[in-house]
Design an enzyme around this catalytic site. Structure first.
Site, mmCIF file in Angstrom:
data_model
loop_
_atom_site.group_PDB
_atom_site.id
_atom_site.type_symbol
_atom_site.label_atom_id
_atom_site.label_comp_id
_atom_site.label_asym_id
_atom_site.label_seq_id
_atom_site.Cartn_x
_atom_site.Cartn_y
_atom_site.Cartn_z
ATOM 1 N N HIS A 136 -23.251 57.519 -75.867
ATOM 2 C CA HIS A 136 -23.893 56.256 -76.288
ATOM 3 C C HIS A 136 -23.362 55.693 -77.602
ATOM 4 O O HIS A 136 -23.618 54.526 -77.911
ATOM 5 C CB HIS A 136 -25.408 56.438 -76.450
ATOM 6 C CG HIS A 136 -26.122 56.863 -75.206
ATOM 7 N ND1 HIS A 136 -26.051 56.155 -74.025
ATOM 8 C CD2 HIS A 136 -26.942 57.929 -74.959
ATOM 9 C CE1 HIS A 136 -26.784 56.775 -73.106
ATOM 10 N NE2 HIS A 136 -27.340 57.852 -73.639
ATOM 11 N N ASP A 154 -24.448 62.600 -66.491
ATOM 12 C CA ASP A 154 -25.673 62.595 -67.313
ATOM 13 C C ASP A 154 -26.674 61.658 -66.626
ATOM 14 O O ASP A 154 -26.279 60.659 -66.012
ATOM 15 C CB ASP A 154 -25.299 62.054 -68.696
ATOM 16 C CG ASP A 154 -26.393 62.186 -69.756
ATOM 17 O OD1 ASP A 154 -26.197 62.996 -70.681
ATOM 18 O OD2 ASP A 154 -27.393 61.435 -69.674
ATOM 19 N N HIS A 167 -28.462 59.549 -67.922
ATOM 20 C CA HIS A 167 -28.419 58.236 -68.583
ATOM 21 C C HIS A 167 -27.081 57.539 -68.323
ATOM 22 O O HIS A 167 -26.060 58.197 -68.099
ATOM 23 C CB HIS A 167 -28.624 58.401 -70.095
ATOM 24 C CG HIS A 167 -29.953 58.987 -70.473
ATOM 25 N ND1 HIS A 167 -30.133 60.329 -70.718
ATOM 26 C CD2 HIS A 167 -31.168 58.395 -70.643
ATOM 27 C CE1 HIS A 167 -31.413 60.556 -71.027
ATOM 28 N NE2 HIS A 167 -32.065 59.405 -70.982
ATOM 29 N N ASP A 193 -29.118 66.702 -68.220
ATOM 30 C CA ASP A 193 -30.463 66.136 -68.076
ATOM 31 C C ASP A 193 -30.681 65.563 -66.678
ATOM 32 O O ASP A 193 -31.754 65.045 -66.380
ATOM 33 C CB ASP A 193 -30.743 65.084 -69.166
ATOM 34 C CG ASP A 193 -29.614 64.097 -69.349
ATOM 35 O OD1 ASP A 193 -28.669 64.097 -68.541
ATOM 36 O OD2 ASP A 193 -29.681 63.307 -70.325
#
Ligand code: VJV
Ligand code: CA
Ligand code: ZN
Length: 403
Positions: free
Chosen positions: A160, A195, A197, A289
């Site tokens: 990110h 991931d 995200h 995750d």
């Protein structure tokens, strides 16, 4: 060797720096760097270090970070400390870069200021950034110089971070730095992100670049309160821009994805990407995750389901960089990255399901002291039109890629 799924051994190198494992994001923060020490302790006890070259490298330099990050942000990361933050000038600069010290007296929950809880000013921040970035750069260089087929840095994968600001627990974007290093030698680099995200920072930087293709699989959802699952980007319609159009692929999914449905998407999509884009190197962000039981994620992958992505990409015999990322149920994360290290060296069938004594075994009580935790079966509609729709959307975008 007989242990390899496809019969070919890989030369694997591995970066682990115990200095990173002691970094503390603060009480109750989801990001726990100790998970990398836990994974490493398992890797060591399972005897996997003997099958890898251990990278012992210097931290990244300020100049190396500036290959992606802007000067003012690099200076801020260098200068900021929890103490220095209370000096007014540094505080304003820090806040502008979305790093901060949460103040319980300030009623800013929900507002833009709340983002600073994600990226606190922590002790040893600069050293932490230089070390995890240094690991990913060294891993990339081991692929560039041809000394390794697979290079691993479980402390990297901070997808990110942006050019001039921190985001979502990430301060420095080691992935962008590593890809830039790979581009010095390889013509085309594929980035794959499992991931839970969206890999927004990496995508944003390369969205106009046709030498880098980014593919992110992620949860894309709006909850009951109307909030989007972080970071809220990564729709199927976002396909890149200009020369990079169709070199960005997003695979948004709903909560509850299990191994079977995930692989129903991952395999056919990656087959098509590998054939059409034909990368010279692959970077896989292995955010854990997306596993079942994660404190932030809402997918239901088992360790074997997650590692299926690693073994699938490994089977294409293209230089492969494996990075960490998210992962907030630390015992699951450590199981996963240890098993994926075994996949990298081709020994996944040889490691026992019994967690060895390694100093962290008490973390594994809930999973019966087994490496592979169980994912309870969920009864419900098996036939899923949504999966077909997601797959069609992705394959339509890929059909636009020039072969
Ligand atoms: O959703 C957000 C941003 C907010 C502001 C901050 N509050 C706490 C939550 C809402 C809008 N941030 C996400 C960031 C997720 C980052 C994922 C990183 C990766 O896995 O992709 C790669 C390493 C978020 N979700 C949950 C939290 N933040 C969260 C942060 C905390 C927390 C509880 C939840 C930080 C500190 C503490 N509790 C004490
Ligand atoms: Ca992702
Ligand atoms: Zn994540």
């Amino acid at each position: 060797s007989a242990s390899c799924g496809d019969g070919r051994k890989r030369r694997v190198c591995y970066y682990y720096d115990p200095g990173i494992a002691n970094v503390d994001y603060g009480a109750d923060h989801n990001m726990v760097p100790r998970r990398v020490a836990m994974a490493h302790a398992l890797v060591e006890k399972y005897g996997l270090l003997a099958d890898m070259e251990r990278l012992r490298v210097r931290p990244a330099t300020e100049a190396e970070l500036r290959a992606f990050h802007d000067d003012a942000y690099v200076r801020l990361l260098r200068d900021i400390t929890p103490d220095a933050y209370h000096d007014g000038d540094l505080r304003d600069r820090a806040r502008a870069c979305r790093v901060g010290v949460p103040d319980p007296n300030e009623p800013e929950a929900g507002g833009a200021g709340a983002y600073i809880y994600d990226n606190p000013v922590i002790d040893g921040l600069w050293d932490y950034c230089l070390r995890y970035a240094g690991g990913s750069l060294a891993a990339a260089r081991a692929l560039v110089d041809g000394s390794s087929d697979i290079a691993i840095n479980w402390s990297g994968g901070m997808h990110h971070a942006c050019r001039g600001k921190a985001s979502g627990f990430c301060y420095v974007n080691d992935i962008v730095l590593a890809i830039q290093e790979l581009l010095k030698h390889f013509e085309r680099v594929l980035y794959v992100d499992i991931d839970v995200h969206h890999g927004d920072g990496v995508e944003a930087h390369f969205k106009r670049e046709s030498r880098v293709m980014t593919v992110s699989f992620h949860l894309y959802d709006i909850d009951r309160r109307g909030d989007k699952f972080f970071p809220g980007t990564g729709k199927a319609e976002d396909v890149g821009e200009g020369d990079g159009k169709y070199y960005t692929l997003n695979v948004p999914m709903k909560a509850g994805m299990d191994d079977e449905r995930y692989q129903q998407l991952f395999r056919p999509i990656m087959d098509e990407v590998m054939e059409k884009f034909a990368p010279d190197a692959v970077v896989l962000q292995c955010g854990a995750d997306s596993l079942y039981g994660d404190r932030l994620g809402e997918f239901r992958l088992s360790v074997k389901g997650h590692a299926g992505c690693v073994s699938y990409l490994r089977s294409f015999n293209v230089p492969l960089l494996l990075l960490g990322g998210g992962g907030y149920t630390v015992n699951h994360v450590a199981s996963c990255w240890c098993y994926e290290t075994a996949v990298a060296v081709g020994k996944e069938k040889e490691i026992s399901d019994e967690i060895p004594f390694h100093g962290y075994e008490h973390y594994y009580k809930d999973q019966g002291y087994k490496l592979h935790f169980t994912v309870p079966k969920k009864n419900g509609n098996k036939k899923d039109d949504l999966i077909d729709k997601i797959k069609q959307d992705a394959l339509m975008n890929l059909a636009m890629l020039k072969p």
